[in-house]
Write a protein that holds these residues in place. Sequence first.
Motif, short mmCIF file in Angstrom:
data_model
loop_
_atom_site.label_atom_id
_atom_site.label_comp_id
_atom_site.label_asym_id
_atom_site.label_seq_id
_atom_site.Cartn_x
_atom_site.Cartn_y
_atom_site.Cartn_z
N ALA A 87 9.84 45.53 58.16
CA ALA A 87 11.19 46.09 58.08
C ALA A 87 12.19 45.06 57.56
O ALA A 87 13.03 45.38 56.69
CB ALA A 87 11.63 46.61 59.45
N GLU A 88 12.12 43.83 58.05
CA GLU A 88 13.05 42.79 57.60
C GLU A 88 12.92 42.55 56.11
O GLU A 88 13.92 42.52 55.37
CB GLU A 88 12.81 41.48 58.37
N THR A 89 11.70 42.42 55.64
CA THR A 89 11.46 42.19 54.21
C THR A 89 11.98 43.34 53.37
O THR A 89 12.65 43.13 52.35
CB THR A 89 9.94 42.00 53.97
N SER A 90 11.71 44.56 53.81
CA SER A 90 12.15 45.74 53.05
C SER A 90 13.66 45.86 53.01
O SER A 90 14.25 46.08 51.95
CB SER A 90 11.55 47.01 53.68
N VAL A 91 14.29 45.75 54.17
CA VAL A 91 15.75 45.93 54.24
C VAL A 91 16.48 44.81 53.51
O VAL A 91 17.40 45.09 52.72
CB VAL A 91 16.21 46.05 55.71
N LEU A 92 16.09 43.57 53.72
CA LEU A 92 16.77 42.48 53.03
C LEU A 92 16.59 42.58 51.52
O LEU A 92 17.50 42.24 50.76
CB LEU A 92 16.28 41.12 53.55
#
Length: 142
Positions: A87-92
């Motif tokens: 999620a962090e990788t996708s959102v950032l």
Amino acid sequence: MSHVRTQLRTVLRAALTGAFSGVSVEKDWWSVGDTSQLPRMAVSTPREAVRRIDVGTVERTIDVMVMGKFRGGEDLEDDLDAHLVTAETSVLGVLGTLSDIYDLAESGTDISLESQTPIGSINMLFRVVLRTPEGEPETLEI
């Protein structure tokens, strides 16, 4: 035309849907009923601070919440950490295309043992600053 918050939620839901195979990324995050609806994720934009930065331009600091619920077993805590990474990788990745000011402010996990199957949750708070022309909250300036 829709508000930049609506546009933001839409692109983030699409990114998370692509990143999480088999996970439903919903608009109605508040309506999770029973474990048969899991795994399930959602994006919410509960707060926005607005300030005029010059003649004609407004900065909108938007809180973006990413939530997810997953069924699990003995590796649930490790699985939740892996979901946080995805999620962090996708959102950032998405926020970086929309703004030069963004970050992950906090993240966490929770495990509930209230049902026969353990249920794990992820919760993430991102902040992004988007710029719009004054009086045009639907027009993103990149």
